[in-house]
Motif scaffolding. Structure first.
Motif, PDB file in Angstrom:
ATOM      1  N   MET A  93     -19.647   5.988  16.484  1.00  0.00           N
ATOM      2  CA  MET A  93     -19.075   6.420  15.196  1.00  0.00           C
ATOM      3  C   MET A  93     -17.570   6.238  15.226  1.00  0.00           C
ATOM      4  O   MET A  93     -16.907   6.606  16.196  1.00  0.00           O
ATOM      5  N   ARG A  94     -17.020   5.679  14.122  1.00  0.00           N
ATOM      6  CA  ARG A  94     -15.597   5.393  14.061  1.00  0.00           C
ATOM      7  C   ARG A  94     -14.780   6.675  13.912  1.00  0.00           C
ATOM      8  O   ARG A  94     -15.162   7.571  13.164  1.00  0.00           O
ATOM      9  N   GLN A  95     -13.664   6.726  14.611  1.00  0.00           N
ATOM     10  CA  GLN A  95     -12.773   7.871  14.485  1.00  0.00           C
ATOM     11  C   GLN A  95     -11.396   7.384  14.035  1.00  0.00           C
ATOM     12  O   GLN A  95     -11.008   6.268  14.327  1.00  0.00           O
ATOM     13  N   TYR A  96     -10.652   8.270  13.321  1.00  0.00           N
ATOM     14  CA  TYR A  96      -9.336   7.892  12.801  1.00  0.00           C
ATOM     15  C   TYR A  96      -8.335   8.992  13.105  1.00  0.00           C
ATOM     16  O   TYR A  96      -8.692  10.128  13.388  1.00  0.00           O
ATOM     17  N   TYR A  97      -7.059   8.619  12.941  1.00  0.00           N
ATOM     18  CA  TYR A  97      -6.045   9.673  12.884  1.00  0.00           C
ATOM     19  C   TYR A  97      -6.138  10.323  11.529  1.00  0.00           C
ATOM     20  O   TYR A  97      -6.266   9.636  10.525  1.00  0.00           O
ATOM     21  N   ARG A 109       7.738   7.100   3.881  1.00  0.00           N
ATOM     22  CA  ARG A 109       7.717   7.954   5.063  1.00  0.00           C
ATOM     23  C   ARG A 109       6.355   7.874   5.750  1.00  0.00           C
ATOM     24  O   ARG A 109       6.242   7.809   6.978  1.00  0.00           O
ATOM     25  N   LEU A 110       5.311   7.858   4.939  1.00  0.00           N
ATOM     26  CA  LEU A 110       3.962   7.769   5.476  1.00  0.00           C
ATOM     27  C   LEU A 110       3.738   6.425   6.166  1.00  0.00           C
ATOM     28  O   LEU A 110       3.166   6.351   7.259  1.00  0.00           O
ATOM     29  N   PHE A 111       4.210   5.345   5.529  1.00  0.00           N
ATOM     30  CA  PHE A 111       4.079   4.019   6.131  1.00  0.00           C
ATOM     31  C   PHE A 111       4.821   3.950   7.468  1.00  0.00           C
ATOM     32  O   PHE A 111       4.321   3.387   8.441  1.00  0.00           O
ATOM     33  N   ALA A 112       6.031   4.517   7.487  1.00  0.00           N
ATOM     34  CA  ALA A 112       6.817   4.469   8.724  1.00  0.00           C
ATOM     35  C   ALA A 112       6.103   5.215   9.842  1.00  0.00           C
ATOM     36  O   ALA A 112       6.063   4.755  10.995  1.00  0.00           O
ATOM     37  N   ALA A 113       5.514   6.348   9.523  1.00  0.00           N
ATOM     38  CA  ALA A 113       4.802   7.126  10.532  1.00  0.00           C
ATOM     39  C   ALA A 113       3.569   6.371  11.021  1.00  0.00           C
ATOM     40  O   ALA A 113       3.262   6.322  12.224  1.00  0.00           O
ATOM     41  N   TYR A 114       2.875   5.765  10.073  1.00  0.00           N
ATOM     42  CA  TYR A 114       1.681   4.994  10.440  1.00  0.00           C
ATOM     43  C   TYR A 114       2.053   3.811  11.332  1.00  0.00           C
ATOM     44  O   TYR A 114       1.366   3.501  12.317  1.00  0.00           O
ATOM     45  N   MET A 169      -8.332  13.829   4.573  1.00  0.00           N
ATOM     46  CA  MET A 169      -8.678  12.422   4.344  1.00  0.00           C
ATOM     47  C   MET A 169      -8.143  11.569   5.499  1.00  0.00           C
ATOM     48  O   MET A 169      -6.989  11.732   5.912  1.00  0.00           O
ATOM     49  N   PRO A 170      -8.930  10.645   6.069  1.00  0.00           N
ATOM     50  CA  PRO A 170      -8.436   9.799   7.171  1.00  0.00           C
ATOM     51  C   PRO A 170      -7.198   9.010   6.753  1.00  0.00           C
ATOM     52  O   PRO A 170      -7.127   8.488   5.642  1.00  0.00           O
ATOM     53  N   LEU A 171      -6.247   8.937   7.670  1.00  0.00           N
ATOM     54  CA  LEU A 171      -5.007   8.226   7.387  1.00  0.00           C
ATOM     55  C   LEU A 171      -5.274   6.763   7.033  1.00  0.00           C
ATOM     56  O   LEU A 171      -4.644   6.199   6.130  1.00  0.00           O
ATOM     57  N   GLN A 172      -6.264   6.147   7.730  1.00  0.00           N
ATOM     58  CA  GLN A 172      -6.586   4.748   7.456  1.00  0.00           C
ATOM     59  C   GLN A 172      -7.035   4.570   6.004  1.00  0.00           C
ATOM     60  O   GLN A 172      -6.660   3.620   5.330  1.00  0.00           O
ATOM     61  N   ASP A 173      -7.831   5.520   5.506  1.00  0.00           N
ATOM     62  CA  ASP A 173      -8.311   5.441   4.121  1.00  0.00           C
ATOM     63  C   ASP A 173      -7.159   5.604   3.135  1.00  0.00           C
ATOM     64  O   ASP A 173      -7.127   4.960   2.082  1.00  0.00           O
ATOM     65  N   VAL A 174      -6.212   6.472   3.461  1.00  0.00           N
ATOM     66  CA  VAL A 174      -5.048   6.678   2.586  1.00  0.00           C
ATOM     67  C   VAL A 174      -4.235   5.393   2.489  1.00  0.00           C
ATOM     68  O   VAL A 174      -3.852   4.960   1.401  1.00  0.00           O
ATOM     69  N   ILE A 175      -4.018   4.731   3.644  1.00  0.00           N
ATOM     70  CA  ILE A 175      -3.265   3.477   3.651  1.00  0.00           C
ATOM     71  C   ILE A 175      -3.983   2.430   2.801  1.00  0.00           C
ATOM     72  O   ILE A 175      -3.373   1.695   2.013  1.00  0.00           O
ATOM     73  N   SER A 176      -5.299   2.371   2.922  1.00  0.00           N
ATOM     74  CA  SER A 176      -6.076   1.391   2.152  1.00  0.00           C
ATOM     75  C   SER A 176      -5.942   1.650   0.654  1.00  0.00           C
ATOM     76  O   SER A 176      -5.783   0.717  -0.150  1.00  0.00           O
ATOM     77  N   LEU A 177      -6.003   2.912   0.240  1.00  0.00           N
ATOM     78  CA  LEU A 177      -5.863   3.257  -1.178  1.00  0.00           C
ATOM     79  C   LEU A 177      -4.491   2.854  -1.712  1.00  0.00           C
ATOM     80  O   LEU A 177      -4.360   2.363  -2.832  1.00  0.00           O
ATOM     81  N   ILE A 178      -3.475   3.055  -0.885  1.00  0.00           N
ATOM     82  CA  ILE A 178      -2.114   2.703  -1.310  1.00  0.00           C
ATOM     83  C   ILE A 178      -2.002   1.189  -1.513  1.00  0.00           C
ATOM     84  O   ILE A 178      -1.452   0.715  -2.515  1.00  0.00           O
ATOM     85  N   LEU A 179      -2.546   0.417  -0.578  1.00  0.00           N
ATOM     86  CA  LEU A 179      -2.437  -1.033  -0.658  1.00  0.00           C
ATOM     87  C   LEU A 179      -3.263  -1.616  -1.791  1.00  0.00           C
ATOM     88  O   LEU A 179      -3.004  -2.729  -2.260  1.00  0.00           O
ATOM     89  N   GLU A 180      -4.283  -0.894  -2.252  1.00  0.00           N
ATOM     90  CA  GLU A 180      -5.102  -1.361  -3.362  1.00  0.00           C
ATOM     91  C   GLU A 180      -4.417  -1.160  -4.711  1.00  0.00           C
ATOM     92  O   GLU A 180      -4.844  -1.713  -5.724  1.00  0.00           O
ATOM     93  N   ARG A 181      -3.369  -0.351  -4.737  1.00  0.00           N
ATOM     94  CA  ARG A 181      -2.699  -0.074  -6.010  1.00  0.00           C
ATOM     95  C   ARG A 181      -1.889  -1.278  -6.486  1.00  0.00           C
ATOM     96  O   ARG A 181      -1.641  -2.221  -5.725  1.00  0.00           O
ATOM     97  N   ASN A 182      -1.457  -1.224  -7.730  1.00  0.00           N
ATOM     98  CA  ASN A 182      -0.577  -2.248  -8.289  1.00  0.00           C
ATOM     99  C   ASN A 182       0.689  -2.333  -7.440  1.00  0.00           C
ATOM    100  O   ASN A 182       1.250  -1.300  -7.064  1.00  0.00           O
ATOM    101  N   PRO A 183       1.170  -3.547  -7.103  1.00  0.00           N
ATOM    102  CA  PRO A 183       2.376  -3.662  -6.265  1.00  0.00           C
ATOM    103  C   PRO A 183       3.564  -2.867  -6.795  1.00  0.00           C
ATOM    104  O   PRO A 183       4.366  -2.359  -6.013  1.00  0.00           O
TER     105      PRO A 183
END
Length: 577
Positions: free
Chosen positions: A1-5, A167-172, A131-145
């Motif tokens: 099973m996959r695990q995330y930060y 700030r979130l991107f830098a931490a990631y 919410m998994p950090l990976q999922d949050v990053i994916s949602l952000i990248l799916e948004r309009n540029p």
């Protein structure tokens, strides 16, 4: 099973040791950290505005909170604060301000009244603490540029908070880099590729430095803002490249730099009043965040710097400041106007009260005289001779005429007060006009007392004839009324420097010194007039008509010796069309 930060991890602390055998991408430890630690790590913001706030309230918020990333728009009911209506970022606020005319018109309006802006306010990304950090990053990248620089909204039981996306991107990014050592080559390549995609997508400038302050990575947004290529910057001292001087070009010592302080004291540093320098030698105002980086053992290894060009923000703040100052000046000017209008209304109210009181008093005497005459004629009609009856009738006529004159004078003053009367100049010969006027006031040649004199045979002028007639008639009539029966009255006119001067001098009873300050007040009469008829309105009309024509009047008087009025008027008024 996959695990995330998980998003709730403190991203500024050291990473936990990896379990043995871990090797797949994303096999991060899932240890959860408390929300209080999350607040410290991500610098959550909790600024709010009620639903019915105006755009002026929004401007006031960002002016009072210069470092705020954004503000939450919440329901008026505090119990609903955990689910905000919307969020307005500083970037969006500044974009709206650039539409200057529309912005000024919207200042006093509630946020909901402009549909397009309100729709933008309600479009935001809401995330959950678990919410998994990976999922949050994916949602952000799916948004309009264009939305990549918009903050996130973190939903918590006690209320929502704003999270800075950069700030979130830098931490990631820091997490991803620190995990590279434990991953296999394919995993490292995948992680590096995703890392690069994230860096390229971020609208703010991001770069990393090691403990010597040398650049380890730079994203495209940063290179575009400072005018350097990424390859030119790697391994270079970023302080020497872009942070070497203060705004006034004075040297900025490295030991005083907050960016370097981050990997010395291990504390996050946020600055909003400095400049970065471009390759071409020009500078631009920035807001930056310097976050310390640690390795798996907790040792400081450098810092990640996130920055944004705030030129537009500074410009908008200057425009807002100027607009506020202009509005404040308008308010001050309007306040002065209202205060003056209020004073005028008070004076007018006091004048009305005085007029009503004086009119009642002045009308009482002639009315009483009329009533007495009518009563006497009715009671003693059979006993009165024709001459006596005629005397009573003449008395009634005189009293009626006196009241009529008083009513006409009051109506005239009212017109002047309400600006219902205008100066209507016409061209005529002043000498002939004054000579005829003196003759009208004393129609019988053998009893004439007015001695008219002028050195000029003709004096062409452009004045309001009716106003001038009223001015001179009032003063000449007073001289006749308050002077002995056969004493002369001197009436002279002259011209000097495009002004006509009228001098009327009598040998009458004079005006007491204590009455002179109130001479032109309505209904004021000298204390030595005794039973001499008069309304006390003539000189008030004289002063008002002179003011309308930019004229002046001077009075010299001595009790028992006489009075001299000197009037000056410009001889050419503008001709009415």
């Amino acid at each position: 099973m996959r695990q995330y930060y998980w998003l709730s991890r403190d991203l500024s602390e050291a990473l936990p040791a990896q379990p043995s055998g871990s090797g797949s991408y994303g096999s991060f430890d899932s240890t959860l950290i408390s929300v209080s630690t999350l607040r410290s790590a991500l610098v959550l913001e909790n600024g709010t505005l009620p639903q019915h706030s105006t755009y002026q309230d929004l401007a006031n918020f960002f002016h009072a909170h210069p470092n705020a990333t954004g503000v939450l728009v919440i329901f008026a009911d505090p119990s609903l604060a955990a689910q905000p209506i919307g969020v307005i970022s500083r970037h969006r606020f500044l974009t709206w301000q650039l539409q200057q005319q529309r912005w000024l018109e919207a200042l006093s309006s509630p946020l909901e009244t402009i549909p397009l802006w309100w729709q933008e306010t309600q479009s935001y990304l809401l995330i959950d603490p678990q919410m998994p950090l990976q999922d949050v990053i994916s949602l952000i990248l799916e948004r309009n540029p264009s939305s990549l620089h918009e903050p996130l909204v973190l939903r918590e039981p006690e209320g929502a908070s704003i999270v800075d996306t950069s700030r979130l991107f830098a931490a990631y990014t820091r997490l991803a880099r620190s995990e590279q050592a434990t991953l296999t080559d394919p995993d490292v390549e995948n992680l590096r590729r995703q890392h690069q995609l994230i860096l390229n997508a971020i609208g703010e400038g991001v770069y990393g430095v090691d403990l010597q302050g040398l650049a380890t990575f730079v994203n495209p947004a940063a290179t575009q803002m400072i005018g350097w290529e990424a390859a030119e910057l790697i391994g270079q001292s970023m302080h020497k490249v872009l942070h070497h001087s203060h705004p006034d070009r004075s040297p900025y010592p490295r030991e005083q730099c907050p960016i370097y302080a981050a990997f010395q004291d291990g504390i996050i540093h946020r600055v909003s009043e400095e400049v970065f320098w471009r390759k071409d030698g020009t500078s631009f105002p920035v807001e930056y965040l310097s976050t310390p980086m640690r390795d798996e053992q907790g040792n400081l290894i450098g810092a990640v710097v996130t920055f944004r060009d705030i030129t537009q923000r500074k410009w908008a703040e200057a425009v807002l400041q100027r607009t506020n100052e202009e509005l404040e000046q308008r308010v001050r000017d309007r306040t002065v106007e209202l205060r003056q209008a209020n004073e005028q209304l008070k004076e007018l109210s006091e004048l009305r009260s005085r007029v009503v009181s004086m009119v009642c008093h002045e009308f009482r005497n002639p009315l009483n005289n009329i009533l007495l005459s009518v009563s006497s004629m009715g009671r003693y009609s059979d006993q009165l001779t024709p001459d006596q009856k005629e005397k009573y009738l003449l008395g009634i006529t005189d009293n009626v005429e006196r009241m009529t004159q008083m009513i006409d004078a009051i109506l005239l003053i009212g017109k002047v007060e309400t600006k219902g009367i205008e100066v209507r100049p016409s061209s005529f010969d002043l000498v002939a006009f004054c000579r005829d006027l003196a003759a009208e006031l004393e129609p019988e040649p053998e009893h004439r007392r007015i001695q008219f004199a002028c050195r000029s045979k003709q004096l062409p002028v452009t004045l309001d004839k009716q106003m001038l007639r009223s001015i001179l008639t009032n003063i000449l009539s007073n001289s006749i009324r308050y002077s002995p029966a056969h004493s002369p009255i001197q009436f002279r006119i002259s011209k000097r420097n495009q002004h006509a001067t009228f001098q009327i001098k009598d040998q009458g009873i004079g005006i007491p010194p204590e009455d002179l300050p109130y001479l032109f007040e309505p209904f004021h009469r000298g204390r030595n007039v005794s039973n001499i008829a008069g309304t006390g309105l003539g000189l008030n009309i004289v002063k008002r008509f002179l003011d309308l024509q930019h004229g002046t009047v001077k009075v010299d008087s001595q009790v028992g010796s006489g009075t001299t009025f000197t009037i000056t008027l410009p001889i050419h008024q503008g001709v009415a069309r």
